[in-house]
Design an enzyme around this catalytic site. Structure first.
Site, PDB file in Angstrom:
ATOM      1  N   ALA A   8       0.820  -1.223   0.000  1.00 37.53           N
ATOM      2  CA  ALA A   8       0.000   0.000   0.000  1.00 37.53           C
ATOM      3  C   ALA A   8       0.846   1.261   0.000  1.00 37.53           C
ATOM      4  CB  ALA A   8      -0.937   0.000   1.218  1.00 37.53           C
ATOM      5  N   GLY A   9       2.070   1.133  -0.496  1.00 37.03           N
ATOM      6  CA  GLY A   9       2.916   2.309  -0.639  1.00 37.03           C
ATOM      7  C   GLY A   9       2.421   3.196  -1.769  1.00 37.03           C
ATOM      8  N   GLY A  12       1.510   1.143  -4.983  1.00 35.24           N
ATOM      9  CA  GLY A  12       0.304   0.341  -4.784  1.00 35.24           C
ATOM     10  C   GLY A  12      -0.956   1.187  -4.709  1.00 35.24           C
ATOM     11  N   ASP A  32      -1.294  -4.673   3.095  1.00 36.62           N
ATOM     12  CA  ASP A  32       0.019  -4.195   3.522  1.00 36.62           C
ATOM     13  C   ASP A  32       0.339  -4.794   4.890  1.00 36.62           C
ATOM     14  OD1 ASP A  32       1.904  -1.796   2.372  1.00 36.62           O
ATOM     15  OD2 ASP A  32       2.134  -1.993   4.547  1.00 36.62           O
ATOM     16  N   ARG A  82      13.593   2.108  -4.455  1.00 38.92           N
ATOM     17  CA  ARG A  82      14.950   2.614  -4.653  1.00 38.92           C
ATOM     18  C   ARG A  82      15.160   3.944  -3.934  1.00 38.92           C
ATOM     19  NH1 ARG A  82      17.555   2.785 -10.475  1.00 38.92           N
ATOM     20  NH2 ARG A  82      15.556   3.529 -11.229  1.00 38.92           N
ATOM     21  N   ARG A  88      18.323  -0.928  -9.274  1.00 38.90           N
ATOM     22  CA  ARG A  88      17.237  -1.868  -8.994  1.00 38.90           C
ATOM     23  C   ARG A  88      17.792  -3.204  -8.511  1.00 38.90           C
ATOM     24  NH1 ARG A  88      15.627   0.938 -13.701  1.00 38.90           N
ATOM     25  NH2 ARG A  88      13.601   1.995 -13.516  1.00 38.90           N
ATOM     26  N   ASP A 148       8.447   1.719 -19.159  1.00 37.39           N
ATOM     27  CA  ASP A 148       9.588   2.231 -19.910  1.00 37.39           C
ATOM     28  C   ASP A 148       9.153   2.802 -21.261  1.00 37.39           C
ATOM     29  OD1 ASP A 148      11.170   1.329 -17.821  1.00 37.39           O
ATOM     30  OD2 ASP A 148      11.534  -0.613 -18.776  1.00 37.39           O
ATOM     31  N   ARG A 151       7.652   6.201 -20.781  1.00 39.00           N
ATOM     32  CA  ARG A 151       8.716   7.192 -20.606  1.00 39.00           C
ATOM     33  C   ARG A 151       9.411   7.491 -21.931  1.00 39.00           C
ATOM     34  NH1 ARG A 151      10.763   4.606 -14.815  1.00 39.00           N
ATOM     35  NH2 ARG A 151       9.370   5.889 -13.506  1.00 39.00           N
ATOM     36  N   HIS A 175      14.417  -4.368 -17.469  1.00 37.91           N
ATOM     37  CA  HIS A 175      13.938  -3.153 -16.804  1.00 37.91           C
ATOM     38  C   HIS A 175      15.046  -2.649 -15.874  1.00 37.91           C
ATOM     39  CE1 HIS A 175      11.163  -0.278 -15.125  1.00 37.91           C
ATOM     40  NE2 HIS A 175      11.207  -0.836 -13.914  1.00 37.91           N
TER      41      HIS A 175
END
Length: 308
Positions: A8-9, A12, A32, A82, A88, A148, A151, A175
């Site tokens: 649930a960050g 999420g 979470d 990160r 990563r 990606d 972006r 990735h």
């Protein structure tokens, strides 16, 4: 249609927001380990329902996987994000144990679920899920190429000074900051090759800016991005849930495709109700093949750090 999001960050919660706002799922469960966080974010999002016009039911739970039972699709965002200067790949030691446990818990309550892996290093975490669950390859999808590519299109539109709706392009490969393979040769502006508008040097700069897209944001924000990753995940979830047969570059287990074996890496796939319905073969020139082989070698090296 029931969708579970584990973690649930920021990523999420962003996933849950976009999925609910698109109004194609009957229920979204956010899970979470931190007490009250998933419940609080679910409540906050539900208070958007009347304002944003969706009827999706969002519930939150602290580590109670029984609430995820009979999920059609589950998204794994769990793990540490990160920090500035961090690759990563450096996340592997902590995140591998988390992802392995999460996948097992999800399958215990939803044995037919389709899994979308977001946790980094994403290609290796997707491979780990394959190795530890034994699920058919169509039901395990790594989200990386969709983000990606978004972006890449942003950078192309910037270079072209064009509306982004005019631009199309794809990123395959790993990735990672070094593993991405932006397909500049195939990129188009309203069906016209981008090379008609941009110099080779400018296209190369677009490719390099794309490859460090995540690191650039991490440096600015102090942590990983979340809006675009959440939007990318919601696109994959919707393509599966609504059987759209859309093509996205996703990390999938290769068994000879693109000359590669026994690793998960980003290639174009058709997404529908069964998950990955087929891998799409595209013609690569010698330079692109070489970059893909180099990317695969990097992913395989990271896979070698797994205890499987």
């Amino acid at each position: 249609m029931k969708v579970t999001i584990v973690g649930a960050g920021a990523v999420g919660a962003s996933c849950a927001d976009y999925i609910a706002s698109k109004n194609f799922a009957s229920e979204v469960v956010i899970l979470d380990i931190k007490e009250g966080v998933a419940e609080g974010k679910a409540m906050d999002l539900m208070q958007c329902a009347s304002l944003n016009g969706f009827d999706t039911r969002i519930i939150g739970s602290t580590n109670d996987y029984s609430k995820t039972a009979n999920s059609d699709i589950a998204v794994i965002t769990s793990g540490i994000p990160r920090k500035p200067g961090m690759t990563r790949e450096e996340l592997i030691g902590i995140n591998a144990g988390i992802v392995k446990s999460v996948a097992a818990s999800l399958l215990e309550h939803s044995p037919e679920v389709i899994l979308i892996v977001v946790s980094n290093p994403m290609d290796t975490m997707t491979y780990l899920v394959h190795k530890t669950t034994g699920l058919p390859k169509n039901r395990i999808i790594g989200m990386g190429g969709a983000l990606d590519s978004a972006r890449f299109k942003y950078r192309l539109a910037e270079a072209l000074e064009a509306p982004i709706s005019d631009v199309d392009g794809m990123v395959i490969g790993g990735h990672s900051d070094t593993g991405m393979v932006p397909l500049t040769r195939h990129a188009t502006r309203n069906s016209i090759k981008v090379s008609e508008f941009l110099s080779e040097d400018r296209m190369q700069q677009v490719a390099e800016d794309t490859k460090v897209g995540g690191a650039t944001l991490t440096k600015l924000l102090g942590t990983s991005a979340w809006y675009a990753p959440g939007a990318a995940v919601s696109g994959l979830v919707q393509a599966i849930a609504c059987d759209q047969k859309k093509i996205f570059p996703c990390s999938t287990l290769l068994e000879g495709e693109y000359g590669l074996n026994d690793l998960c890496i980003g290639v174009p796939v058709v997404l529908g109700r069964k998950g990955i319905e087929r891998i799409v073969a595209i013609e690569l020139n010698e330079a692109e093949k070489a970059k893909m082989q180099e990317s695969a070698a990097g992913v395989s090296k990271t896979n070698g750090l797994l205890d499987v």
